[in-house]
Design a protein around this motif. Structure first.
Motif, PDB file in Angstrom:
ATOM      1  N   VAL A   1      60.616  59.612  34.510  1.00 50.72           N
ATOM      2  CA  VAL A   1      59.607  59.455  35.558  1.00 50.72           C
ATOM      3  C   VAL A   1      58.570  60.570  35.476  1.00 50.72           C
ATOM      4  N   LEU A   2      59.018  61.791  35.172  1.00 44.70           N
ATOM      5  CA  LEU A   2      58.094  62.924  35.096  1.00 44.70           C
ATOM      6  C   LEU A   2      57.108  62.762  33.949  1.00 44.70           C
ATOM      7  N   VAL A   3      57.586  62.240  32.827  1.00 46.95           N
ATOM      8  CA  VAL A   3      56.733  62.116  31.644  1.00 46.95           C
ATOM      9  C   VAL A   3      55.829  60.888  31.732  1.00 46.95           C
ATOM     10  N   SER A   4      56.390  59.756  32.169  1.00 50.34           N
ATOM     11  CA  SER A   4      55.643  58.502  32.131  1.00 50.34           C
ATOM     12  C   SER A   4      54.926  58.171  33.431  1.00 50.34           C
ATOM     13  N   GLY A   5      55.294  58.828  34.531  1.00 49.39           N
ATOM     14  CA  GLY A   5      54.692  58.509  35.821  1.00 49.39           C
ATOM     15  C   GLY A   5      53.517  59.410  36.152  1.00 49.39           C
ATOM     16  N   ASP A   6      52.913  59.124  37.282  1.00 45.77           N
ATOM     17  CA  ASP A   6      51.788  59.917  37.787  1.00 45.77           C
ATOM     18  C   ASP A   6      52.339  61.167  38.476  1.00 45.77           C
ATOM     19  N   ARG A   7      52.073  62.334  37.914  1.00 45.55           N
ATOM     20  CA  ARG A   7      52.622  63.579  38.457  1.00 45.55           C
ATOM     21  C   ARG A   7      51.959  63.995  39.764  1.00 45.55           C
ATOM     22  N   ARG A   8      50.861  63.360  40.107  1.00 44.27           N
ATOM     23  CA  ARG A   8      50.213  63.663  41.376  1.00 44.27           C
ATOM     24  C   ARG A   8      50.785  62.824  42.513  1.00 44.27           C
ATOM     25  N   ASP A   9      51.603  61.846  42.172  1.00 42.24           N
ATOM     26  CA  ASP A   9      52.183  60.967  43.172  1.00 42.24           C
ATOM     27  C   ASP A   9      53.391  61.630  43.816  1.00 42.24           C
ATOM     28  N   ARG A  10      53.363  61.759  45.157  1.00 43.54           N
ATOM     29  CA  ARG A  10      54.442  62.461  45.859  1.00 43.54           C
ATOM     30  C   ARG A  10      55.776  61.748  45.707  1.00 43.54           C
ATOM     31  N   ALA A  11      55.767  60.425  45.736  1.00 41.81           N
ATOM     32  CA  ALA A  11      57.017  59.684  45.591  1.00 41.81           C
ATOM     33  C   ALA A  11      57.650  59.945  44.232  1.00 41.81           C
ATOM     34  N   ASN A  12      56.847  59.980  43.179  1.00 41.14           N
ATOM     35  CA  ASN A  12      57.378  60.260  41.845  1.00 41.14           C
ATOM     36  C   ASN A  12      57.996  61.654  41.777  1.00 41.14           C
TER      37      ASN A  12
ATOM     38  N   ARG B   1      51.884  51.790  52.147  1.00 38.52           N
ATOM     39  CA  ARG B   1      51.839  50.462  52.740  1.00 38.52           C
ATOM     40  C   ARG B   1      51.515  50.482  54.223  1.00 38.52           C
ATOM     41  N   THR B   2      51.900  51.559  54.885  1.00 36.88           N
ATOM     42  CA  THR B   2      51.681  51.625  56.329  1.00 36.88           C
ATOM     43  C   THR B   2      51.523  53.084  56.742  1.00 36.88           C
ATOM     44  N   PRO B   3      50.735  53.378  57.764  1.00 36.81           N
ATOM     45  CA  PRO B   3      50.595  54.763  58.224  1.00 36.81           C
ATOM     46  C   PRO B   3      51.933  55.307  58.752  1.00 36.81           C
ATOM     47  N   ILE B   4      52.254  56.539  58.364  1.00 37.90           N
ATOM     48  CA  ILE B   4      53.464  57.216  58.854  1.00 37.90           C
ATOM     49  C   ILE B   4      53.002  58.330  59.777  1.00 37.90           C
ATOM     50  N   SER B   5      53.107  58.113  61.064  1.00 34.97           N
ATOM     51  CA  SER B   5      52.567  59.071  62.034  1.00 34.97           C
ATOM     52  C   SER B   5      53.564  60.176  62.373  1.00 34.97           C
ATOM     53  N   HIS B   6      54.856  59.868  62.364  1.00 34.58           N
ATOM     54  CA  HIS B   6      55.863  60.853  62.782  1.00 34.58           C
ATOM     55  C   HIS B   6      56.138  61.849  61.658  1.00 34.58           C
ATOM     56  N   ASN B   7      56.363  63.102  62.052  1.00 35.87           N
ATOM     57  CA  ASN B   7      56.733  64.145  61.078  1.00 35.87           C
ATOM     58  C   ASN B   7      58.252  64.164  60.923  1.00 35.87           C
ATOM     59  N   TYR B   8      58.720  63.577  59.842  1.00 36.04           N
ATOM     60  CA  TYR B   8      60.158  63.466  59.624  1.00 36.04           C
ATOM     61  C   TYR B   8      60.756  64.710  58.972  1.00 36.04           C
ATOM     62  N   PHE B   9      59.926  65.693  58.677  1.00 37.75           N
ATOM     63  CA  PHE B   9      60.426  66.860  57.963  1.00 37.75           C
ATOM     64  C   PHE B   9      60.773  68.029  58.884  1.00 37.75           C
TER      65      PHE B   9
ATOM     66  N   GLY C   1      61.222  62.697  51.449  1.00 38.60           N
ATOM     67  CA  GLY C   1      59.870  62.685  50.891  1.00 38.60           C
ATOM     68  C   GLY C   1      59.599  61.442  50.072  1.00 38.60           C
ATOM     69  N   TYR C   2      60.623  60.974  49.341  1.00 30.70           N
ATOM     70  CA  TYR C   2      60.452  59.777  48.527  1.00 30.70           C
ATOM     71  C   TYR C   2      60.206  58.552  49.419  1.00 30.70           C
ATOM     72  N   ILE C   3      61.010  58.420  50.472  1.00 32.37           N
ATOM     73  CA  ILE C   3      60.853  57.279  51.377  1.00 32.37           C
ATOM     74  C   ILE C   3      59.488  57.319  52.056  1.00 32.37           C
ATOM     75  N   VAL C   4      59.121  58.486  52.593  1.00 28.54           N
ATOM     76  CA  VAL C   4      57.848  58.618  53.298  1.00 28.54           C
ATOM     77  C   VAL C   4      56.680  58.375  52.348  1.00 28.54           C
ATOM     78  N   GLY C   5      56.751  58.967  51.142  1.00 26.47           N
ATOM     79  CA  GLY C   5      55.691  58.762  50.163  1.00 26.47           C
ATOM     80  C   GLY C   5      55.565  57.314  49.732  1.00 26.47           C
ATOM     81  N   TYR C   6      56.712  56.650  49.597  1.00 26.42           N
ATOM     82  CA  TYR C   6      56.721  55.249  49.193  1.00 26.42           C
ATOM     83  C   TYR C   6      56.131  54.357  50.282  1.00 26.42           C
TER      84      TYR C   6
ATOM     85  N   ILE D   1      64.951  55.982  58.914  1.00 32.37           N
ATOM     86  CA  ILE D   1      63.561  55.736  58.489  1.00 32.37           C
ATOM     87  C   ILE D   1      63.466  54.380  57.807  1.00 32.37           C
ATOM     88  N   VAL D   2      64.416  54.106  56.920  1.00 34.94           N
ATOM     89  CA  VAL D   2      64.407  52.820  56.215  1.00 34.94           C
ATOM     90  C   VAL D   2      64.544  51.671  57.194  1.00 34.94           C
ATOM     91  N   VAL D   3      65.454  51.816  58.164  1.00 34.33           N
ATOM     92  CA  VAL D   3      65.643  50.750  59.158  1.00 34.33           C
ATOM     93  C   VAL D   3      64.376  50.544  59.987  1.00 34.33           C
TER      94      VAL D   3
END
Length: 432
Positions: A23-34, A98-106, A89-94, A161-163
């Protein structure tokens, strides 16, 4: 059994390292989910390698074995907290795509993370979570249960978060996240009850593999499809720059020349066919082209417009720099804007001037006119085609050669568009 557990830990660590590196080599390194997915893989690999030391050394331990097992046990206990935060971070970034995430889950996660890491460090001295006895080996501490509760709370928070955003996920994605949430909890419960099986790391690794297969790889395919759609959209925009009115007016001018000056009409047909051929070739070209080629195409276009406007359109060139490349249909598009929105709007016409020079850091191209000009701040509310054309040129310059486009205009005074193409990394300029 110890050899079996060592094999499981090694397999888990290797699998996670391979997935993370891919994922690090082939993906977008600027993408938070990656990046968070890579963090998940790295944390689980550390956890597996740390757990391996508990099975690789048998009591009684010498000084070296004691130090290695203590370091490995600390790594095994410390890794889950950052792992679950990376998963947050992966869930929130993903989901944020698709939808605004207003709550600070961190906020709560980092508080629990700080408490947990403090306990892990303290355990090196007081054994509250774990201890390594030279005579016995690994020993669970009196607050071992707390070391399990905090990661489970972080994990359940991710499940919440997923639910909450389950309606934003497709069935396949929801199953992938559910597998990652359920498998580690089941493995943790089994491992707490029956110490002796390296099940936790294997379950997490398998869950990561499920996420990779069901979500991460599918997401990469989706991004590839969107990139293809974007490329097709760019081609549509570029094609739309061949203005219908320009085609009709050029053909009308050629028709008149056929009667008055057949030789000039033949030259006009040659220019017109060259213009169309270059535009069509540019639709399939993703690479920058030599500026000299773009300049020839722009000159062809201006020659056609001069036949239409006659003395109302004057063209000047001041070209000092040629040895660089830029995306096709950039200078030509700016020249077309200068004619259509600048010079042609004045009854007396005006002048379009194209110049290029080297300022020591970049190649500079300017397309200027002394036409009507416009209010820069009102551009978005003005001619939509002009706005799209400028944005398209700016985007293709940035992607094709790290170039920039600056447009300056004043109503009644004219417009100047400035392209800056920086030197390549070797400092010798962007060569054609």
């Amino acid at each position: 059994m110890h050899q079996f557990n060592i094999a499981l830990d090694l397999y888990s660590a290797l699998l996670c390292l391979v997935l993370g590196a891919y994922v690090l080599v082939s993906g977008d390194r600027r993408d938070r989910a990656n990046l968070c997915f890579v963090g998940i893989c790295a944390c689980n690999a550390v956890m597996a390698l740390g757990d391996l030391t508990s099975w690789a050394f048998a009591a009684p331990l010498d000084a070296t074995g004691h130090a290695i097992m203590l370091a490995g046990t600390f790594a095994f206990y410390a890794a889950p907290a950052p792992l679950f935060i990376c998963f947050t971070g992966y869930i929130v970034g993903y989901l944020s795509k698709r939808t605004p995430i207003s709550h600070n889950y961190f906020r709560l996660s980092f508080i629990l993370f700080s408490l947990y890491m403090t306990g892990c460090v303290a355990s090196l001295f007081n054994g509250m979570f774990f201890a390594v006895d030279p005579d016995v080996g690994y020993v669970r501490g009196p607050l071992f249960w707390l070391a399990q509760v905090i990661p489970v709370v972080l994990h359940l928070r991710n499940a919440a978060i997923v639910v909450r955003y389950r309606t934003c996920l497709e069935r396949k994605e929801l199953l992938g996240f559910a597998g990652y949430i359920a498998l580690p909890i089941v493995a943790e419960a089994i491992q707490v009850a029956w110490f002796g099986i390296a099940l936790m790391n294997t379950a997490v690794s398998f869950a990561i593999l499920l996420v990779f297969l069901s979500i991460q790889s599918e997401r990469k395919a989706l991004l590839a499809r969107r990139e293809q759609e974007l490329a097709e959209a760019r081609s549509d925009i570029m094609l739309s720059q061949i203005q219908p009115h320009f085609l009709y007016n050029t053909l009308a001018a050629i028709r008149e020349l056929c009667a008055s000056d057949p030789a000039e009409a033949a030259r006009a047909v040659t220019d017109f066919s060259s213009f169309l051929r270059e535009n069509m070739a540019s639709l399939t070209s993703k690479e920058p082209i030599p500026f000299e080629r773009e300049l020839r195409h722009t000159t062809t276009y201006l020659n056609l417009e001069q036949r239409r406007f006659g003395s109302r359109l004057r063209v000047e060139f001041d070209v000092e720099s040629l040895d660089f490349a830029l995306p096709p249909l950039t200078v030509q598009a700016l020249a077309e804007n200068a004619v259509r929105h600048g010079v042609s709007m004045r009854e007396e016409g005006g002048c379009v001037r194209i110049a290029s020079h080297d300022d020591g850091r970049a190649h500079i191209v300017t397309v200027s006119d002394d036409g009507m000009g416009f209010d820069e701040h009102a551009l978005a509310d003005g001619d939509a085609r002009m706005h799209i054309g400028i944005q398209n040129v700016r985007m293709r310059l940035a992607e094709g050669c790290r170039g920039t486009l600056e447009v300056r205009s004043r109503p009644g005074e004219g417009t100047m568009a400035t392209i800056s193409v920086p030197y390549a990394d070797d400092g010798k300029g962007t060569r054609s």
